[in-house]
Design a protein around this motif. Structure first.
Motif, mmCIF file in Angstrom:
data_model
loop_
_atom_site.group_PDB
_atom_site.id
_atom_site.type_symbol
_atom_site.label_atom_id
_atom_site.label_comp_id
_atom_site.label_asym_id
_atom_site.label_seq_id
_atom_site.Cartn_x
_atom_site.Cartn_y
_atom_site.Cartn_z
ATOM 1 N N LEU A 113 9.813 28.158 8.217
ATOM 2 C CA LEU A 113 11.231 28.379 8.506
ATOM 3 C C LEU A 113 12.114 27.452 7.676
ATOM 4 N N SER A 114 13.375 27.816 7.583
ATOM 5 C CA SER A 114 14.386 26.944 6.976
ATOM 6 C C SER A 114 15.644 27.021 7.830
ATOM 7 N N GLY A 115 16.629 26.220 7.504
ATOM 8 C CA GLY A 115 17.865 26.200 8.280
ATOM 9 C C GLY A 115 18.545 27.559 8.346
ATOM 10 N N LYS A 116 18.407 28.362 7.276
ATOM 11 C CA LYS A 116 19.065 29.671 7.227
ATOM 12 C C LYS A 116 18.512 30.628 8.273
ATOM 13 N N ASP A 117 17.307 30.344 8.766
ATOM 14 C CA ASP A 117 16.729 31.197 9.799
ATOM 15 C C ASP A 117 17.437 31.043 11.136
ATOM 16 N N LEU A 118 18.254 29.996 11.277
ATOM 17 C CA LEU A 118 18.910 29.736 12.552
ATOM 18 C C LEU A 118 20.430 29.733 12.481
ATOM 19 N N THR A 119 21.002 29.683 11.288
ATOM 20 C CA THR A 119 22.441 29.480 11.170
ATOM 21 C C THR A 119 23.197 30.757 10.826
ATOM 22 N N VAL A 120 24.494 30.742 11.142
ATOM 23 C CA VAL A 120 25.384 31.827 10.754
ATOM 24 C C VAL A 120 25.530 31.766 9.241
ATOM 25 N N SER A 121 25.054 32.799 8.580
ATOM 26 C CA SER A 121 25.021 32.802 7.117
ATOM 27 C C SER A 121 24.847 34.225 6.635
ATOM 28 N N SER A 122 25.341 34.485 5.412
ATOM 29 C CA SER A 122 25.130 35.806 4.824
ATOM 30 C C SER A 122 23.677 35.965 4.394
ATOM 31 N N ASP A 123 22.956 34.853 4.297
ATOM 32 C CA ASP A 123 21.544 34.886 3.929
ATOM 33 C C ASP A 123 20.677 35.140 5.160
ATOM 34 N N PHE A 124 19.545 35.772 4.936
ATOM 35 C CA PHE A 124 18.538 35.963 5.976
ATOM 36 C C PHE A 124 19.074 36.740 7.175
ATOM 37 N N GLY A 125 20.008 37.644 6.923
ATOM 38 C CA GLY A 125 20.587 38.437 8.004
ATOM 39 C C GLY A 125 19.962 39.815 8.092
ATOM 40 N N PHE A 126 20.739 40.763 8.623
ATOM 41 C CA PHE A 126 20.223 42.120 8.815
ATOM 42 C C PHE A 126 19.932 42.830 7.491
ATOM 43 N N ASP A 127 20.646 42.431 6.408
ATOM 44 C CA ASP A 127 20.428 43.087 5.120
ATOM 45 C C ASP A 127 18.983 42.973 4.656
ATOM 46 N N ALA A 128 18.301 41.908 5.085
ATOM 47 C CA ALA A 128 16.903 41.716 4.676
ATOM 48 C C ALA A 128 15.996 42.819 5.198
ATOM 49 N N LEU A 129 16.474 43.559 6.200
ATOM 50 C CA LEU A 129 15.663 44.650 6.760
ATOM 51 C C LEU A 129 15.612 45.871 5.849
ATOM 52 N N ASN A 130 16.491 45.920 4.827
ATOM 53 C CA ASN A 130 16.512 47.079 3.934
ATOM 54 C C ASN A 130 15.147 47.338 3.314
ATOM 55 N N GLN A 131 14.415 46.268 3.067
ATOM 56 C CA GLN A 131 13.090 46.399 2.456
ATOM 57 C C GLN A 131 12.128 47.173 3.362
ATOM 58 N N LEU A 132 12.414 47.174 4.656
ATOM 59 C CA LEU A 132 11.504 47.805 5.618
ATOM 60 C C LEU A 132 11.986 49.175 6.097
ATOM 61 N N LEU A 133 13.099 49.665 5.560
ATOM 62 C CA LEU A 133 13.662 50.930 6.051
ATOM 63 C C LEU A 133 12.694 52.114 5.977
ATOM 64 N N PRO A 134 11.775 52.160 4.997
ATOM 65 C CA PRO A 134 10.812 53.268 5.023
ATOM 66 C C PRO A 134 9.950 53.281 6.282
ATOM 67 N N TYR A 135 9.946 52.181 7.027
ATOM 68 C CA TYR A 135 9.171 52.116 8.268
ATOM 69 C C TYR A 135 10.024 52.457 9.497
ATOM 70 N N TYR A 136 11.254 52.890 9.263
ATOM 71 C CA TYR A 136 12.099 53.313 10.380
ATOM 72 C C TYR A 136 11.437 54.501 11.083
ATOM 73 N N GLY A 137 11.390 54.441 12.408
ATOM 74 C CA GLY A 137 10.722 55.486 13.180
ATOM 75 C C GLY A 137 9.243 55.235 13.372
ATOM 76 N N LYS A 138 8.719 54.207 12.692
ATOM 77 C CA LYS A 138 7.298 53.868 12.812
ATOM 78 C C LYS A 138 7.084 52.555 13.550
ATOM 79 N N VAL A 139 8.069 51.647 13.462
ATOM 80 C CA VAL A 139 7.963 50.334 14.116
ATOM 81 C C VAL A 139 9.159 50.176 15.056
ATOM 82 N N HIS A 140 8.879 50.091 16.343
ATOM 83 C CA HIS A 140 9.941 50.101 17.353
ATOM 84 C C HIS A 140 10.926 48.953 17.173
ATOM 85 N N SER A 141 10.443 47.769 16.838
ATOM 86 C CA SER A 141 11.332 46.609 16.706
ATOM 87 C C SER A 141 12.331 46.810 15.580
ATOM 88 N N LEU A 142 11.929 47.489 14.502
ATOM 89 C CA LEU A 142 12.857 47.789 13.407
ATOM 90 C C LEU A 142 13.933 48.749 13.878
#
Length: 304
Positions: A113-142
């Motif tokens: 982990l790093s500080g960005k994993d816990l702080t309000v920041s444009s880094d490490f936010g929801f945008d990082a999920l774009n890489q996993l979008l092909p798994y939409y409908g396959k992984v409930h947490s996504l």
């Protein structure tokens, strides 16, 4: 009346054409995405669909470049894979963890982990999920995390083509730029020649949603009897302004009785700039030193 009917007819035609294009092209992208032979896309698919190692290391670029898989395997006498990925934070890690656990249960998860994993920041936010979008409908947490972002995001991912539209360059690279890495580990070359950096003093604000997902990560690992080890990688910079963030993190880890190794301000690493490729990342030499320390920490913890 005639104009209204014409407008509606055109709108319906456009929607129909877009639907047919989406349905017609998305299987092509899907096929190439899930069969990518190299690169980040290959490694994501491996972790989500094929991995069976007893130890999985996770985290952002620090994990990707710092955990030497073969050293973990040799030191701990168990198979290991480095599932770190550049620019990804706790939301991404949580989805990957739950995706893995839907198939099998590793014995150990290392989460860097790093500080960005816990702080309000444009880094490490929801945008990082774009890489996993092909798994939409396959992984409930996504699916849940996409829904949290609002109706517009849910609407976008209904387009199958949208799930792949930001990955064209990566897909091309996955088929045209072959490279071998050590079970997810991607070493960095070079030696840092600059001085010791001191980060600009900023009043960091803890992100309550990120905090919630860190706790969920801990709870899911525990409920599946997976041993969780948390590390904070070395950096070649003074992080006095982030001290409060790491104190909060330490408090969370202690309250959950999670073994943790915090080396972000390690005097030993700060005395060796030649172990760094840049102030935020270790090079191959530094990564081997770090990995050996992590392995010894795990062994020591297991013998207690």
């Amino acid at each position: 009346m005639c104009k209204s009917v014409t407008f509606i007819a055109k709108a319906v035609l456009i929607i129909a054409v877009l639907f047919l294009v989406d349905q017609g092209l998305s299987p092509v992208f899907q096929r190439y995405f899930f069969k990518a032979p190299y690169g980040d896309i290959h490694d994501i698919n491996y972790v989500m669909s094929e991995s069976n190692e007893k130890l999985i290391a996770m985290g952002s670029s620090k994990a990707r470049h710092h955990f030497v898989s073969y050293l973990l395997q040799d030191s701990l006498n168990m198979s290991a894979f480095n599932a770190g990925m550049d620019g990804k934070g706790i939301y991404y890690h949580y989805v990957v963890l739950t995706g893995i656990l839907e198939r099998y249960k590793p014995e150990i998860i290392i989460l860097d982990l790093s500080g960005k994993d816990l702080t309000v920041s444009s880094d490490f936010g929801f945008d990082a999920l774009n890489q996993l979008l092909p798994y939409y409908g396959k992984v409930h947490s996504l699916d849940t995390l996409i829904t949290m972002q609002g109706f517009s995001e849910v609407l976008k991912v209904q387009s199958r083509l949208f799930r792949y539209n930001s990955k064209l360059a990566q897909l091309i690279g996955s088929y045209t730029i072959p490279y071998k890495i050590d079970k997810g580990y991607n070493p960095l070359n070079g030696n840092w020649k600059g001085g010791l950096e001191e980060l600009e003093r900023i009043d960091y604000q803890i992100d309550s949603t990120k905090l919630t997902y860190l706790q969920r990560f801990i709870d899911v690992a525990r409920s599946n009897n997976v041993e969780l080890i948390v590390t904070i990688s070395p950096v070649f910079r003074i992080q006095t302004s982030e001290q409060g963030v790491y104190e909060e993190l330490t408090k969370i880890l202690k309250s959950n009785r999670i073994p943790h190794l915090m080396l972000n301000q390690s005097p030993e690493f700060l005395a060796h700039p030649e172990w760094f490729a840049d102030p935020a990342h270790l090079n191959g030499t530094g990564a081997r030193v770090f990995t050996n320390k992590v392995a010894q920490f795990i062994l020591h913890h297991q013998t207690k």
